[in-house]
Every structure is written in structure tokens, then in C-alpha cells.
Design a protein around this motif. Structure first.
Motif, short mmCIF file in Angstrom:
data_model
loop_
_atom_site.label_atom_id
_atom_site.label_comp_id
_atom_site.label_asym_id
_atom_site.label_seq_id
_atom_site.Cartn_x
_atom_site.Cartn_y
_atom_site.Cartn_z
N GLY C 52 0.85 -1.18 0.00
CA GLY C 52 0.00 0.00 0.00
C GLY C 52 0.88 1.23 0.00
N GLU C 53 0.81 2.01 1.07
CA GLU C 53 1.71 3.16 1.17
C GLU C 53 2.80 2.93 2.20
N THR C 54 2.81 1.75 2.81
CA THR C 54 3.74 1.50 3.91
C THR C 54 5.03 0.91 3.38
N VAL C 55 6.13 1.44 3.86
CA VAL C 55 7.44 0.94 3.44
C VAL C 55 7.72 -0.37 4.16
N VAL C 56 7.99 -1.43 3.40
CA VAL C 56 8.37 -2.70 4.04
C VAL C 56 9.82 -3.04 3.76
N LYS C 57 10.44 -2.36 2.84
CA LYS C 57 11.85 -2.62 2.57
C LYS C 57 12.40 -1.38 1.87
N LEU C 58 13.64 -1.03 2.17
CA LEU C 58 14.22 0.15 1.54
C LEU C 58 15.71 -0.11 1.37
N LYS C 59 16.16 -0.09 0.15
CA LYS C 59 17.58 -0.30 -0.11
C LYS C 59 18.15 0.92 -0.81
N PRO C 60 19.05 1.65 -0.15
CA PRO C 60 19.66 2.79 -0.83
C PRO C 60 20.67 2.32 -1.89
N VAL C 61 20.76 3.09 -2.96
CA VAL C 61 21.73 2.80 -4.02
C VAL C 61 22.60 4.03 -4.16
N PHE C 62 23.90 3.83 -4.09
CA PHE C 62 24.83 4.96 -4.09
C PHE C 62 25.64 4.98 -5.39
N GLY C 63 26.53 5.92 -5.45
CA GLY C 63 27.55 5.90 -6.49
C GLY C 63 27.27 6.79 -7.68
N TYR C 64 26.12 7.45 -7.73
CA TYR C 64 25.81 8.27 -8.90
C TYR C 64 26.60 9.58 -8.90
N LEU C 65 27.25 9.88 -7.80
CA LEU C 65 28.14 11.04 -7.79
C LEU C 65 29.53 10.62 -7.29
N HIS C 66 29.91 9.39 -7.60
CA HIS C 66 31.22 8.91 -7.16
C HIS C 66 32.28 9.50 -8.09
N ARG C 67 32.93 10.60 -7.62
CA ARG C 67 33.85 11.25 -8.52
C ARG C 67 35.30 11.04 -8.13
N ASN C 68 35.58 9.95 -7.42
CA ASN C 68 36.94 9.44 -7.29
C ASN C 68 37.85 10.42 -6.57
N HIS C 69 37.28 11.10 -5.58
CA HIS C 69 38.04 12.04 -4.79
C HIS C 69 39.29 11.40 -4.21
N GLU C 70 39.14 10.18 -3.64
CA GLU C 70 40.27 9.56 -2.94
C GLU C 70 41.37 9.17 -3.92
N LYS C 71 40.97 8.63 -5.06
CA LYS C 71 41.99 8.23 -6.04
C LYS C 71 42.74 9.45 -6.57
N ILE C 72 42.01 10.51 -6.85
CA ILE C 72 42.66 11.72 -7.36
C ILE C 72 43.60 12.29 -6.30
N ALA C 73 43.16 12.26 -5.04
CA ALA C 73 43.98 12.84 -3.98
C ALA C 73 45.25 12.05 -3.77
N GLU C 74 45.22 10.74 -4.04
CA GLU C 74 46.43 9.95 -3.86
C GLU C 74 47.46 10.26 -4.94
N GLY C 75 47.03 10.91 -6.01
CA GLY C 75 47.99 11.32 -7.03
C GLY C 75 48.35 12.79 -6.94
N ALA C 76 47.74 13.51 -6.00
CA ALA C 76 47.98 14.95 -5.91
C ALA C 76 48.83 15.24 -4.68
N SER C 77 49.38 16.44 -4.65
CA SER C 77 50.15 16.83 -3.47
C SER C 77 49.19 17.08 -2.32
N TYR C 78 49.76 17.24 -1.12
CA TYR C 78 48.90 17.45 0.05
C TYR C 78 48.08 18.72 -0.11
#
Lengths: 207, 208, 390
Positions: C52-78
Motif C-alpha cells: 500500500g503506502e507503507t514501506v516494508v523494505k528500503l535499499k539505498p543505491v549509491f555511487g551516482y556522484l562517485h567522482r573518485n576524490h580519494e583516487k585523485i587525492a592519492e595522485g595529488a600533493s597534500y
């Protein structure tokens, strides 16, 4: 779009301006239509990243996009005629953006807002970042900045209005773009070659 | 909070036979860590969470580190030249930062290591102990390729399901998809050269 | 057996799917909300199963804005990663900057000048005002109050952004903190305009609260909705106003005492019920405490250098080692984990994203609620996708 060669106008622009000086407005349906269309552009309420906040700021009291007739942000692509790609398009997001573009009715326009939407911007080296939305969707106006100020977005909108006013009535060719698919290492295809080709690098001999 | 060495002894007292060793941090922050053996990691984690003196009930940060195979040269007086080269096998490492909300101390750094980087990459999941590991362990699985046994929902989290690589590993090769960029940056120019081989020498200069 | 009182995972509420599926009751409906949805605050997606209108399960999906901050930072200076931290939680660039600068300072052993510490506190609390004000606006927007609260919030946001812009040169992406201090010294005129803003902010909050806090519709839409128990909140690593709304008085400004926070008197508001209304109220009360901190900081700020010119910025090569450092950002604990191998760029660079980890319990809060309420619950979590996906 194939247009028939325009017939010589019965009244020249100079004559029309002269008439307007005397308080008489002489116009054509086309002009009236473009004037109306250009001042009622309905953007899609679609935020991607940082630029979306500035897009929201542009619609708020200080910058007030309503002055330009574009305050009606529609949540559904079926009711919108402007896609503002406001932020980084990742490869995971790219098929959705193309699908949204395909769902918008003609005539439709696209503003690439911010460095990321134009070229990948600061995140260009990212493995999951699309290097510019123009690889999949035809872009009308590029608004540079990271993020662009709301004034810059408004400037882009005014430029778009000028572009709309320069258009003529007719049946535009449908611009359905193929939707890329997720593959093992990258999107498949990685670009739409009809829309985008890599720039030609001119290099001195021996360089 | 007790020192890392005391905590190690506390774990060994409760779990005889567990592999727990101290990893010293040579940096200025001196956040030393405990390296847990995979066999007893889950029990040790439960102990850290439930021990009345520690009560590390809050797992703040979970992340992976990739340590590829590398060659080190060590001093060896018997070898010719006084040095010998040795290959250190590569491994993947998962790092947990634990705090106590109840007692207000922390962090305790806990690490686990896989046997290698290719086929023996399974580690026990600590999600049953700390719920906050759920998404972060999925992220480590996605980006580093560590498989967590006992995780309730181990799927890729950031990349799409069809994706095959583990992009945060040091030897990941990203798709070659930026063709040209007008910067003097050395790497970018090198790429540009690869994409646009030098034009063939024109036969004759056209007359002006 | 379980002295910390945490429930074992098996006893956590799971999806309660009804056994009967006949013609009268109908089928369950699976709905994919997002990544393009006006109320998911960006490109967040959740797959919701509805009875009906009641939530019985909810699964978040991520990654649509995964812009690789960590990978880029490992190649950049501090220093080169500093502008990228602006773009993590793009509403709060100042606190992201601070957290990163603090991590590098601890890694490299750099001291911070006294004036810079005060400026950092001032900017962090201004950021907290900005973030919480906007959050209240967006939360009400999600609840259906289309426009008005958000308009008020953005009016105030512009005033704070004017301060940021005149100090750092950019409205949103300030890139202002440096290792060992700040990039530019605030002028006396800037401090005066900051004082004027702080003096006026209490009045704005009164006005805002008169509009919202006692509002019958707001109370009906938020009270008793999306309850979060303190045990679950701690176990799930929830931090920031969400944790305090659940009744746990854990504020890193008090616990770690980083920066000059021990010098200021302020209280830590905590909630009683852990529902959406508490999460709204805790943020409003935190803003009032922030105003108090700002008053003290703007009163006591000493003269002196803002940045030691000899403090190394470019070409920084910290000694090999690792550090995890965290601060209390407006959304929760924002931390940076850095491993240095003695080189010019970090060997490992990790951001501890409060928004992502606060979403761990989204399903638990939404189960049994209606789909319209789950939108409000998501709004009260206060996520920014730049930080969730990085």
C-alpha cells in the motif's frame, strides 16, 4: 533540420523599426512565437552536484530567475524544455541523464553548467567521471565556473533566450540520443560519435 | 584509555591462541594499531566492544589499503655488496578506527590483512559487531576487492554491478577516455602524443 | 553476555513482509526513487518496497556522484587536495577544509597560530549556521512547504556567503584553510560585519521558529516519525545532530576538544524521542549555541599572524606514518585518514563521510512508515551526495 529558403520579407527590419517608433507593432507569428517561447523556458528540477546549489540559489530571492520567466522548475522531464546539467556527470549517472533528455519533449535545450558538466572539470582524471556531457547529449550553452555564480547561470539563460529567438518555426528533427550501457570497465559506447569527436591536435613537426 | 599494548594483552588473556600483534606508527601522531588474525578477529572485536574497561561501541571509520608486492633491500653482511634484495609479498589491509561513546575515549586502530592480493582475499566481516561497517565494508569490497565473510549484503556500492575492476588498488589501469587537454601537464601531453601520433611528413611545402 | 546493551544484529528490525497476498490485499510494489527525484537531495536513489503506502523494505543505491576524490587525492600533493575537499560536502567547505588541514597538521607536526584557531572556529560555526538553516528549509520543502521556508533560509545563506566571499574570494568553494593557519587575514571591517550578522541571526531564528516550530502541520508530519534508538544510533556509527537527537550527548567539539573549543562555553542539545521533530529541534538549538560561540570568538579574537610564512604548504613531505583525525562537522564526524610514505603525495587518503554512514539506518527508520514520511525522514538525515559518494 531542412528549412526552405526564406522568401524576401515584404517589410524590412528597418521599416519595421520605423513603424515601431510611430507606435505601430508589425510582427510575424514566428517572431511572436519565439518571443513567447524564449521567455517561458521551463527548466527541469534536476540537480547533480555542487552546481545544483547555485542553481537553487539562482531561483531564490536574491537572484530571482523568475525575472526571466524560468522559475517554473518542473520535476518531470515530460513538462520541461530545458535541461540544466548542474554538476559532475559520473559514468554511473550518464545513462540516466541521457534517458531524461530523451524523455523531454521537443523543442528542448541543454545548458551544461559548471566545469564538470563541460569537460569533467577538476574531476577529469577520475575513472568514474564522464569527461563532458556533450559526449552524449547536444549542449546549447556552456556556463563555465566551479561552480558558476548564479549571475553566470542567468547570463547563460539570456544567451539561450537569444538563441531561441533566432530560431524559426518548423518541425525539428527528433533528437533521441542512444543510451550508453554499463560495461566491465567503462561505458559502452564511451561517446556518441555523431555528437562529439575529439578535437584535432595541431602539432608542430617533430614536437 | 589503556595503551595499545595493554589492550593487546587483554585480548590475549581472554582469547588464548589469538593472533594479535602490535603495529607501531612511526609518524608524529603515534596512533599505534593492533593487527588481528582473521581466525579470531570476530571474537576479538566482540571483546573490544563489550569489555567493561574498553567499551569501544562506536566504529567510526573502515577503510582499505592496498600494499602491492615490493622489493626491499636489506643489509646483509654475508651477501656480496653487503645488501640483499628481498621481495615482500603484497596484501590488502582493512583498517578500523574504534571509539567509545560510552566512555569517551579512542581511537583504537585495528587492522586485518589478507594473505595475498589475488585469490586469498577473504576476511571476516565485523558488521555483526558494529552496524556502521555495513556500507564501509561494501565500499572496501567494491574499491579494493576484499571479500568479507559474514557480511549481510555484500554487493558493489559505488560502481555498477557489471564493473569488473577494483579501482582503488595501486595497479588499477583506468579507461583511456580523455583524448586531449590543452595543458602543459607532462602526463597529459604524454597521453596526447599517444592519441595523436605525429603527422606524416608532408611531401612538399605548398607554395604560398 | 552482552554488557554494552547493544542488540545483536539478528534482533534489529528486518523487513516485515506480510504473508498474505490475495486479490483483496494486492501485491507489494517495488518503487525506484531516484537518482532523478526532486526530494532525494541530489542523485541519491532508494529502491522502496511498498505494501500500500507503507514501506516494508528500503535499499539505498549509491555511487551516482562517485567522482573518485580519494583516487585523485592519492595522485595529488597534500595542498593540491585542499580544493577537492571543498567539493565533498559542498554546503560546508570551511569545515571540510579544517578537518583536512587538521589531519595534515597532525601528520606533519605543524602548529597553528592563535588567531587562525579563532578564525577557524568562527568560520566553522558560521558554516554550521548556514548548513542547519538550509537543512531546515529543505526538510520543510520535503514535507510539502514548497518554497517559503527555503526562501528564508537562502536569504540568510546569501548573507553568510557574502562573508565567505569577501574573505576567501569564493562563495561556496572557499579553499581557505592552510596547513598551520588560514590563507587570508580577516580585516577589522570583516569582523565587524560578522558581528553584525551574528547579532541579527538570533532575530532571524526567532522569526523562523515562529513560522515553523509550533506549526501544526510540521508537528503532525514529524513527531513520532522515523524514531531512532540510541543503541542503534551508536552501533550504526551515526554522528552529529542525528546522534544527539537520538539522546546521545556525543559532540566531538567536547569529546576531543580540538581547536580552541575548550575555551568556549556552549551546551550540547540532545533530543528525547529520536524522531524527525527532535532532529529538526536539535539543529535549531545548535544554531543558538553556535551564535553564542560566535559571540565569544568574535569578542576574544586576538591580533597576530594568521599563517606562519615559513609553514610549508607546497612540496610538503610529512614523515612516514599515518593519522586519523576528525572534527564535528555540521553533518557529523568528518574525518580524514592519511598514510604518508614520506613522499610528496599521500599513500592512502580516505575521507570518513558522515552523510554516508548516517544513511546506514535509513531503512530501520523508514520501515513501517508511509512513503511520504520516508521522504521527510531522508530530509532529516541531512545528506549531501558529494560526500556520500565522494
Amino acid at each position: 533540420m531542412s528549412e526552405p529558403a526564406p522568401a524576401a520579407p515584404a517589410v524590412t527590419d528597418a521599416e519595421r523599426a520605423e513603424l515601431r517608433r510611430h507606435g505601430m507593432l508589425l510582427t510575424s507569428i514566428e517572431e511572436l512565437c519565439d518571443w513567447g517561447r524564449s521567455h517561458s523556458v521551463w527548466p527541469l528540477q534536476f540537480g547533480l552536484a555542487c552546481c545544483a546549489i547555485e542553481m537553487i540559489a539562482a531561483s531564490m530571492a536574491r537572484f530571482d530567475i523568475a525575472r526571466f520567466g524560468s522559475e517554473v522548475f518542473r520535476p518531470s522531464p515530460r513538462q520541461a524544455d530545458l535541461l540544466i546539467v548542474s554538476g559532475t556527470v559520473t559514468k554511473k549517472m550518464a545513462p540516466m541523464v541521457v534517458r531524461i533528455w530523451n524523455q523531454m519533449p521537443e523543442p528542448k535545450y541543454c545548458i551544461a553548467m559548471g566545469a564538470c558538466a563541460i569537460s569533467g572539470g577538476p574531476f577529469k582524471q577520475g575513472y568514474n567521471v564522464l569527461k563532458g556531457i556533450d559526449r552524449f547529449v547536444p549542449v546549447d550553452i556552456y556556463v563555465p565556473g566551479c561552480p558558476p555564480r548564479p549571475e553566470a547561470l542567468l547570463h547563460g539563460l539570456i544567451k539561450l533566450q537569444e538563441k531561441i529567438r533566432g530560431q524559426r518555426l518548423g518541425t525539428p528533427a527528433p533528437s533521441e540520443c542512444p543510451v550508453p550501457e554499463y560495461a566491465a570497465h567503462d561505458l559502452d559506447p564511451t561517446k556518441n560519435p555523431q555528437l562529439w569527436q575529439p578535437p584535432v591536435l595541431v602539432r608542430k613537426e617533430g614536437a | 584509555m589503556e595503551t595499545t599494548e595493554q589492550i593487546r594483552e587483554r585480548i590475549l588473556a581472554s582469547l588464548p591462541g589469538a593472533q594479535v600483534s602490535l603495529v607501531t606508527n612511526p609518524g608524529l601522531a603515534a596512533q599505534h594499531s593492533l593487527l588481528l588474525g582473521a581466525a579470531h578477529a570476530l571474537q576479538a572485536a566482540l571483546l573490544l566492544r563489550d569489555d567493561a574497561a574498553l567499551r569501544l561501541d562506536f566504529c567510526s571509520n573502515v577503510t582499505g589499503v592496498d600494499w602491492p608486492e615490493r622489493e626491499v633491500s636489506e643489509a646483509d653482511p654475508t651477501a656480496p655488496g653487503g645488501k640483499v634484495k628481498r621481495v615482500v609479498p603484497g596484501f590488502l589491509e582493512v583498517v578500523y578506527h574504534l571509539y567509545s561513546v560510552a566512555l569517551g575515549h579512542g581511537p583504537l586502530v585495528v587492522r586485518m590483512r589478507t594473505a595475498n592480493r589475488s585469490d586469498q582475499v577473504t576476511l571476516p566481516s565485523l558488521t555483526p559487531v558494529w552496524r556502521s561497517c555495513e556500507f564501509q565494508e561494501r565500499e572496501v569490497f567494491d574499491l579494493f576487492g576484499v571479500v568479507f565473510a559474514g557480511h549481510p549484503d555484500l554487493r558493489r556500492i559505488l560502481m555498477w554491478d557489471e564493473f569488473k575492476d577494483h579501482p582503488m588498488r595501486k595497479d588499477y589501469v583506468e579507461p583511456d577516455d580523455f583524448e586531449w587537454e590543452p595543458t602543459p601537464h607532462g602526463d597529459v601531453l604524454e597521453r596526447a602524443r599517444r592519441h595523436y601520433p605525429a603527422p606524416a611528413r608532408p611531401a612538399k611545402e605548398p607554395a604560398p | 553476555m552482552n554488557p554494552s546493551g547493544l542488540p545483536p544484529l539478528a534482533s534489529l528490525p528486518g523487513p516485515q513482509i506480510r504473508a498474505v497476498h490475495d486479490e483483496l490485499h494486492g501485491d507489494l510494489l517495488e518503487l525506484s526513487m531516484g537518482p532523478h527525484h526532486p526530494s532525494t537531495h541530489g542523485v541519491f536513489r532508494m529502491v522502496v518496497t511498498l505494501d500500500g503506502e507503507t514501506v516494508v523494505k528500503l535499499k539505498p543505491v549509491f555511487g551516482y556522484l562517485h567522482r573518485n576524490h580519494e583516487k585523485i587525492a592519492e595522485g595529488a600533493s597534500y595542498l593540491g587536495s585542499m580544493p577537492y575537499t571543498d567539493r565533498l560536502d559542498y554546503l560546508c567547505s570551511m569545515t571540510n577544509n579544517w578537518s583536512y588541514a587538521l589531519a595534515v597538521e597532525r601528520l606533519a607536526g605543524q602548529a597553528v597560530s592563535e588567531r587562525a584557531e579563532y578564525v577557524r572556529v568562527i568560520l566553522a560555526e558560521l558554516t554550521r549556521l548556514l548548513n542547519h538553516t538550509c537543512l531546515a528549509g529543505f526538510l520543510l520543502q520535503d514535507g510539502g512547504a514548497s518554497g517559503t521556508p527555503l526562501m528564508y533560509a537562502f536569504r540568510e545563506r546569501e548573507k553568510i556567503l557574502d562573508l565567505f566571499e569577501s574573505l576567501s574570494g569564493s562563495r561556496m568553494m572557499c579553499n581557505y584553510q592552510r596547513f598551520g593557519g588560514c590563507r587570508a587575514d580577516p580585516s577589522p571591517a570583516w569582523l565587524d560585519s560578522a558581528r553584525a550578522l551574528v547579532d541579527g541571526y538570533g532575530r532571524f531564528l526567532d522569526e523562523y521558529e515562529a513560522l515553523l516550530t509550533g506549526n501544526e502541520i510540521l508537528m503532525a508530519r514529524t513527531q513520532g516519525i522515523g524514531r531512532l534508538s540510541p543503541q542503534l544510533a551508536v552501533s550504526a556509527g551515526v554522528t552529529g545532530p542525528m546522534l544527539r537527537a537520538a539522546g546521545v550527548g556525543y559532540d566531538i567539539r567536547k569529546v576531543d576538544g580540538y581547536g580552541f573549543y575548550p575555551r568556549f562555553t556552549f551546551r550540547v542539545p540532545i533530543g528525547a524521542d529520536g524522531d524527525t521533530y527532535d532532529r529538526y529541534m536539535v539543529r535549531i538549538l545548535e544554531m543558538r549555541e553556535s551564535i553564542g560561540i560566535l559571540r565569544q570568538a568574535l569578542r576574544d579574537i586576538p591580533a597576530g599572524p594568521i599563517l606562519d610564512p615559513k609553514a610549508k604548504q607546497r612540496g610538503l613531505r610529512p614523515k612516514a606514518g599515518e593519522v586519523y583525525s576528525r572534527i564535528e562537522g555540521p553533518k557529523g564526524e568528518i574525518g580524514f585518514f592519511l598514510i604518508s610514505d614520506g613522499g610528496p603525495n599521500p599513500y592512502r587518503y580516505r575521507v570518513r563521510p558522515p552523510s554516508l554512514i548516517n544513511l546506514t539506518i535509513l531503512e530501520d527508520m523508514c520501515l513501517g512508515q508511509s512513503i511520504a514520511d520516508s521522504v521527510v525522514i531522508l530530509g532529516s538525515v541531512d545528506i549531501v551526495l558529494g560526500e556520500v559518494d565522494r
